[in-house]
Scaffold this motif. Structure first.
Motif, PDB file in Angstrom:
ATOM      1  N   UNK A   1      -8.621  12.424  -7.352  1.00 17.63           N
ATOM      2  CA  UNK A   1      -9.189  11.948  -8.609  1.00 17.63           C
ATOM      3  C   UNK A   1      -8.426  12.459  -9.824  1.00 17.63           C
ATOM      4  N   UNK A   2      -7.815  13.630  -9.722  1.00 20.27           N
ATOM      5  CA  UNK A   2      -7.095  14.203 -10.858  1.00 20.27           C
ATOM      6  C   UNK A   2      -5.820  13.426 -11.184  1.00 20.27           C
ATOM      7  N   UNK A   3      -5.347  12.617 -10.219  1.00 21.13           N
ATOM      8  CA  UNK A   3      -4.083  11.901 -10.416  1.00 21.13           C
ATOM      9  C   UNK A   3      -4.272  10.482 -10.931  1.00 21.13           C
ATOM     10  N   UNK A   4      -5.509  10.024 -11.011  1.00 21.05           N
ATOM     11  CA  UNK A   4      -5.758   8.611 -11.318  1.00 21.05           C
ATOM     12  C   UNK A   4      -6.469   8.491 -12.656  1.00 21.05           C
TER      13      UNK A   4
ATOM     14  N   UNK B   1       0.821  -1.203   0.000  1.00 18.26           N
ATOM     15  CA  UNK B   1       0.000   0.000   0.000  1.00 18.26           C
ATOM     16  C   UNK B   1       0.858   1.258   0.000  1.00 18.26           C
ATOM     17  N   UNK B   2       1.878   1.280   0.849  1.00 14.46           N
ATOM     18  CA  UNK B   2       2.718   2.474   0.966  1.00 14.46           C
ATOM     19  C   UNK B   2       3.515   2.727  -0.315  1.00 14.46           C
ATOM     20  N   UNK B   3       3.940   1.667  -0.994  1.00 12.51           N
ATOM     21  CA  UNK B   3       4.651   1.839  -2.260  1.00 12.51           C
ATOM     22  C   UNK B   3       3.734   2.454  -3.312  1.00 12.51           C
ATOM     23  N   UNK B   4       2.471   1.990  -3.328  1.00 13.11           N
ATOM     24  CA  UNK B   4       1.522   2.539  -4.282  1.00 13.11           C
ATOM     25  C   UNK B   4       1.213   3.998  -3.979  1.00 13.11           C
ATOM     26  N   UNK B   5       1.036   4.312  -2.701  1.00 18.10           N
ATOM     27  CA  UNK B   5       0.704   5.677  -2.324  1.00 18.10           C
ATOM     28  C   UNK B   5       1.836   6.645  -2.636  1.00 18.10           C
TER      29      UNK B   5
ATOM     30  N   UNK C   1      -8.180   5.808 -15.689  1.00 21.20           N
ATOM     31  CA  UNK C   1      -9.117   4.689 -15.596  1.00 21.20           C
ATOM     32  C   UNK C   1      -8.412   3.355 -15.343  1.00 21.20           C
ATOM     33  N   UNK C   2      -7.291   3.120 -16.008  1.00 20.77           N
ATOM     34  CA  UNK C   2      -6.583   1.853 -15.829  1.00 20.77           C
ATOM     35  C   UNK C   2      -6.008   1.737 -14.422  1.00 20.77           C
ATOM     36  N   UNK C   3      -5.497   2.852 -13.895  1.00 19.33           N
ATOM     37  CA  UNK C   3      -4.972   2.837 -12.523  1.00 19.33           C
ATOM     38  C   UNK C   3      -6.090   2.605 -11.516  1.00 19.33           C
ATOM     39  N   UNK C   4      -7.251   3.205 -11.774  1.00 21.79           N
ATOM     40  CA  UNK C   4      -8.385   3.022 -10.874  1.00 21.79           C
ATOM     41  C   UNK C   4      -8.835   1.568 -10.867  1.00 21.79           C
ATOM     42  N   UNK C   5      -8.875   0.940 -12.031  1.00 22.06           N
ATOM     43  CA  UNK C   5      -9.253  -0.474 -12.109  1.00 22.06           C
ATOM     44  C   UNK C   5      -8.277  -1.343 -11.323  1.00 22.06           C
ATOM     45  N   UNK C   6      -6.976  -1.019 -11.423  1.00 27.40           N
ATOM     46  CA  UNK C   6      -5.967  -1.775 -10.684  1.00 27.40           C
ATOM     47  C   UNK C   6      -6.172  -1.625  -9.183  1.00 27.40           C
ATOM     48  N   UNK C   7      -6.409  -0.404  -8.730  1.00 27.64           N
ATOM     49  CA  UNK C   7      -6.615  -0.153  -7.302  1.00 27.64           C
ATOM     50  C   UNK C   7      -7.870  -0.862  -6.790  1.00 27.64           C
ATOM     51  N   UNK C   8      -8.915  -0.900  -7.611  1.00 25.19           N
ATOM     52  CA  UNK C   8     -10.149  -1.591  -7.212  1.00 25.19           C
ATOM     53  C   UNK C   8      -9.915  -3.082  -7.022  1.00 25.19           C
TER      54      UNK C   8
ATOM     55  N   UNK D   1     -15.125  12.607  -0.296  1.00 23.23           N
ATOM     56  CA  UNK D   1     -15.559  11.703  -1.348  1.00 23.23           C
ATOM     57  C   UNK D   1     -15.638  12.399  -2.705  1.00 23.23           C
ATOM     58  N   UNK D   2     -15.893  13.686  -2.692  1.00 23.11           N
ATOM     59  CA  UNK D   2     -16.004  14.425  -3.945  1.00 23.11           C
ATOM     60  C   UNK D   2     -14.653  14.613  -4.615  1.00 23.11           C
ATOM     61  N   UNK D   3     -13.587  14.681  -3.828  1.00 24.86           N
ATOM     62  CA  UNK D   3     -12.264  14.996  -4.374  1.00 24.86           C
ATOM     63  C   UNK D   3     -11.368  13.781  -4.545  1.00 24.86           C
ATOM     64  N   UNK D   4     -11.614  12.729  -3.764  1.00 26.14           N
ATOM     65  CA  UNK D   4     -10.694  11.593  -3.732  1.00 26.14           C
ATOM     66  C   UNK D   4     -11.427  10.292  -4.030  1.00 26.14           C
ATOM     67  N   UNK D   5     -10.684   9.344  -4.624  1.00 27.24           N
ATOM     68  CA  UNK D   5     -11.121   7.961  -4.664  1.00 27.24           C
ATOM     69  C   UNK D   5     -10.687   7.325  -3.342  1.00 27.24           C
ATOM     70  N   UNK D   6     -11.609   6.642  -2.670  1.00 26.84           N
ATOM     71  CA  UNK D   6     -11.299   6.103  -1.342  1.00 26.84           C
ATOM     72  C   UNK D   6     -11.300   4.583  -1.332  1.00 26.84           C
ATOM     73  N   UNK D   7     -10.360   4.046  -0.571  1.00 29.60           N
ATOM     74  CA  UNK D   7     -10.208   2.603  -0.428  1.00 29.60           C
ATOM     75  C   UNK D   7     -10.056   2.291   1.060  1.00 29.60           C
ATOM     76  N   UNK D   8     -10.410   1.068   1.410  1.00 27.31           N
ATOM     77  CA  UNK D   8     -10.349   0.702   2.819  1.00 27.31           C
ATOM     78  C   UNK D   8      -9.703  -0.655   3.009  1.00 27.31           C
ATOM     79  N   UNK D   9      -8.976  -0.781   4.087  1.00 26.49           N
ATOM     80  CA  UNK D   9      -8.462  -2.064   4.564  1.00 26.49           C
ATOM     81  C   UNK D   9      -9.222  -2.355   5.842  1.00 26.49           C
ATOM     82  N   UNK D  10     -10.388  -2.997   5.710  1.00 28.47           N
ATOM     83  CA  UNK D  10     -11.312  -3.123   6.840  1.00 28.47           C
ATOM     84  C   UNK D  10     -10.716  -3.897   8.003  1.00 28.47           C
TER      85      UNK D  10
END
Length: 300
Positions: free
Chosen positions: A43-46, A2-6, A48-55, A24-33
């Motif tokens: 959102x400006x830094x990501x 996670x830290x390498x990706x961030x 579509x392909x990067x978003x799919x990878x993160x998902x 939520x309006x400005x960022x894509x959010x992910x959780x490690x529950x």
């Protein structure tokens, strides 16, 4: 990882609480529950392909997605500590959390399947593509057997595995998000220690959680007292089924497709080998813990 990706993205956020509506309006959010960690990427830094990878790597958090206005209010309330929904016409409620394992899930089709299954005044709230909650209202509760059948249908139709957690009946109050989080944490543990079950509850998880937390030297006594469960899986299945049917012989025999005399023979064999009499509550409970320990279907 996670830290390498961030470190790859310039504008990121990390926190131990869910994101606010503004975030939520400005960022894509992910959780490690499991670790109760949240992180957001602007959102400006990501792309579509990067978003799919993160998902695929993390749990994508977007409670607004596919939720109508009423579902959105509940989503904000449960996940983001937003305002409490109006109390009128809610009655008592029950929260049914679910977790889905599967690839290439058609969320729209899955939502349609849920719509045909849940009661008309229940709400379906998605947290992401793999988990969410059904809010059952006005005491219109679906029976556990129906959840089992629905889980089997999902597996057949979507080639996906779904597990439900049936929460307790509660009143709508400001304390509800806290109860929701507590039940979510128990559910997460249940998914880990008894993965074979399609429907979980507090009553099912706590005994299994207890037995899995015993130290190795404490488990030695179980191994000694209940060695018959290692030697005779037929007796193990019989005893566990008998206990789960609350000691009802007729129901147990019917479920196992055996004669009541055969059932009684196995019960007597168990008592003779172990010295545990299942008419005593303490023995009943201790034996059930042993069943959870020895039954392969209850192993992670």
């Amino acid at each position: 990882m996670k830290h390498k990706l961030l470190s790859y993205f310039q504008h990121t956020m990390e926190q131990t609480s869910p994101p606010s509506p503004a975030q939520l309006e400005l960022y894509y959010w992910f959780t490690l529950s499991a670790q109760n960690e949240w992180f957001g990427i602007h959102k400006k830094e990501v792309d579509d392909s990067q978003l799919d990878l993160l998902k695929n790597l993390f749990d994508y958090f977007l409670p607004e997605e596919n939720n109508q206005q009423e579902e959105l209010v509940w989503s904000q309330f449960l996940y983001l500590q937003g305002e409490m929904p109006p109390q009128e016409d809610q009655g008592t409620i029950r929260m049914i959390q679910f977790h889905i394992k599967g690839k290439d899930l058609e969320k729209g089709l899955m939502s349609d399947a849920f719509a045909d299954f849940i009661c008309s005044d229940s709400l379906l709230i998605w947290k992401n593509h793999h988990e969410g909650v059904i809010v059952e209202r006005n005491q219109h509760y679906i029976q556990e057997e129906a959840f089992v059948s629905f889980a089997q249908a999902i597996q057949t139709d979507f080639f996906a595995t779904i597990t439900f957690f049936i929460g307790k009946e509660v009143q709508l109050s400001p304390a509800l998000p806290t109860i929701f989080i507590q039940e979510k944490n128990i559910f997460s543990k249940g998914l880990s220690i008894i993965p074979s079950q399609s429907v979980l509850s507090l009553e099912k998880i706590l005994p299994a959680l207890f037995i899995h937390r015993l130290a190795s030297d404490e488990l030695e006594l179980f191994n000694h007292c209940f060695s018959i469960f290692k030697e005779d899986k037929e007796v193990l299945l019989t005893i566990q089924t008998f206990i789960e049917n609350n000691g009802h012989s007729t129901n147990t025999a019917k479920q196992l497709y055996i004669h009541r005399n055969t059932l009684q023979y196995r019960l007597d064999k168990f008592t003779e080998k172990t010295g545990f009499h299942l008419k005593d509550f303490s023995s009943f409970f201790t034996t059930y813990l042993a069943c959870l320990l020895f039954n392969p279907s209850n192993q992670p």
